[in-house]
Design a protein around this motif. Structure first.
Motif, PDB file in Angstrom:
ATOM      1  N   LEU A   1       1.359  -4.761   3.227  1.00 41.10           N
ATOM      2  CA  LEU A   1       2.329  -3.912   3.903  1.00 41.10           C
ATOM      3  C   LEU A   1       2.171  -2.474   3.445  1.00 41.10           C
ATOM      4  O   LEU A   1       1.906  -2.219   2.268  1.00 41.10           O
ATOM      5  CB  LEU A   1       3.764  -4.359   3.587  1.00 41.10           C
ATOM      6  N   TRP A   2       2.365  -1.536   4.355  1.00 41.96           N
ATOM      7  CA  TRP A   2       2.443  -0.114   4.006  1.00 41.96           C
ATOM      8  C   TRP A   2       3.875   0.205   3.622  1.00 41.96           C
ATOM      9  O   TRP A   2       4.807  -0.249   4.280  1.00 41.96           O
ATOM     10  CB  TRP A   2       2.057   0.763   5.189  1.00 41.96           C
ATOM     11  N   LEU A   3       4.052   0.984   2.590  1.00 42.81           N
ATOM     12  CA  LEU A   3       5.392   1.464   2.237  1.00 42.81           C
ATOM     13  C   LEU A   3       5.716   2.684   3.045  1.00 42.81           C
ATOM     14  O   LEU A   3       4.910   3.411   3.474  1.00 42.81           O
ATOM     15  CB  LEU A   3       5.481   1.801   0.748  1.00 42.81           C
TER      16      LEU A   3
ATOM     17  N   ALA B   1       0.850  -1.191   0.000  1.00 39.54           N
ATOM     18  CA  ALA B   1       0.000   0.000   0.000  1.00 39.54           C
ATOM     19  C   ALA B   1       0.887   1.242   0.000  1.00 39.54           C
ATOM     20  O   ALA B   1       1.706   1.433   0.895  1.00 39.54           O
ATOM     21  CB  ALA B   1      -0.909   0.003   1.217  1.00 39.54           C
ATOM     22  N   LEU B   2       0.730   2.059  -1.021  1.00 39.86           N
ATOM     23  CA  LEU B   2       1.451   3.328  -1.094  1.00 39.86           C
ATOM     24  C   LEU B   2       0.827   4.308  -0.107  1.00 39.86           C
ATOM     25  O   LEU B   2      -0.397   4.375   0.003  1.00 39.86           O
ATOM     26  CB  LEU B   2       1.380   3.912  -2.502  1.00 39.86           C
ATOM     27  N   PRO B   3       1.639   5.074   0.592  1.00 42.59           N
ATOM     28  CA  PRO B   3       1.082   6.029   1.549  1.00 42.59           C
ATOM     29  C   PRO B   3       0.396   7.196   0.834  1.00 42.59           C
ATOM     30  O   PRO B   3       0.815   7.618  -0.244  1.00 42.59           O
ATOM     31  CB  PRO B   3       2.304   6.510   2.330  1.00 42.59           C
ATOM     32  N   TYR B   4      -0.656   7.699   1.460  1.00 40.98           N
ATOM     33  CA  TYR B   4      -1.375   8.835   0.892  1.00 40.98           C
ATOM     34  C   TYR B   4      -0.567  10.121   0.976  1.00 40.98           C
ATOM     35  O   TYR B   4      -0.917  11.117   0.357  1.00 40.98           O
ATOM     36  CB  TYR B   4      -2.721   9.009   1.594  1.00 40.98           C
TER      37      TYR B   4
ATOM     38  N   LEU C   1      11.158   1.432  -4.754  1.00 39.80           N
ATOM     39  CA  LEU C   1      12.563   1.034  -4.864  1.00 39.80           C
ATOM     40  C   LEU C   1      13.246   0.977  -3.504  1.00 39.80           C
ATOM     41  O   LEU C   1      14.070   0.088  -3.252  1.00 39.80           O
ATOM     42  CB  LEU C   1      13.313   1.970  -5.806  1.00 39.80           C
ATOM     43  N   GLN C   2      12.906   1.891  -2.619  1.00 35.99           N
ATOM     44  CA  GLN C   2      13.468   1.868  -1.272  1.00 35.99           C
ATOM     45  C   GLN C   2      13.034   0.588  -0.555  1.00 35.99           C
ATOM     46  O   GLN C   2      13.827  -0.046   0.136  1.00 35.99           O
ATOM     47  CB  GLN C   2      13.032   3.098  -0.480  1.00 35.99           C
ATOM     48  N   TRP C   3      11.777   0.197  -0.731  1.00 32.16           N
ATOM     49  CA  TRP C   3      11.297  -1.040  -0.129  1.00 32.16           C
ATOM     50  C   TRP C   3      12.051  -2.237  -0.705  1.00 32.16           C
ATOM     51  O   TRP C   3      12.518  -3.099   0.034  1.00 32.16           O
ATOM     52  CB  TRP C   3       9.792  -1.197  -0.345  1.00 32.16           C
ATOM     53  N   VAL C   4      12.183  -2.277  -2.036  1.00 35.46           N
ATOM     54  CA  VAL C   4      12.880  -3.387  -2.695  1.00 35.46           C
ATOM     55  C   VAL C   4      14.323  -3.467  -2.199  1.00 35.46           C
ATOM     56  O   VAL C   4      14.819  -4.554  -1.883  1.00 35.46           O
ATOM     57  CB  VAL C   4      12.840  -3.234  -4.233  1.00 35.46           C
ATOM     58  N   ASP C   5      14.996  -2.323  -2.102  1.00 38.01           N
ATOM     59  CA  ASP C   5      16.382  -2.306  -1.637  1.00 38.01           C
ATOM     60  C   ASP C   5      16.520  -2.839  -0.212  1.00 38.01           C
ATOM     61  O   ASP C   5      17.549  -3.400   0.153  1.00 38.01           O
ATOM     62  CB  ASP C   5      16.967  -0.898  -1.708  1.00 38.01           C
TER      63      ASP C   5
END
Length: 84
Positions: free
Chosen positions: A82-84, A46-49, A64-68
């Motif tokens: 999950l929330w990003l 879930a992308l943050p608002y 990308l930060q999450w993937v890294d």
């Protein structure tokens, strides 16, 4: 944009893809239902608002930060939302 949530989820499961969404309200219950049914799924992010809808660069940076930060060969989103 025209596919409904069940179609998107079915496609994602069939292709082993994580669903990235801003629609937490609809996908949280789907994640709960799949978990209750013990249906394995790649997961939902879930992308943050706080990242504006039109800020594609900001959304991409968050992904990308999450993937890294993911451990090599692991998918922390599997079978959850999950929330990003």
């Amino acid at each position: 944009r025209t596919a409904d949530d069940p179609t998107i989820v079915g496609w994602a499961i069939g292709h082993g893809r994580i669903v990235i969404t801003r629609n937490y309200r609809d996908y949280a219950p789907i994640a709960q239902r799949l978990a209750k049914e013990q249906t394995s799924f790649p997961g939902f992010l879930a992308l943050p608002y706080t990242i504006p809808l039109g800020d594609v660069g900001g959304q991409l940076r968050a992904i990308l930060q999450w993937v890294d930060g993911c451990p090599a060969g692991k998918n922390p989103a599997a079978n959850t939302l999950l929330w990003l």
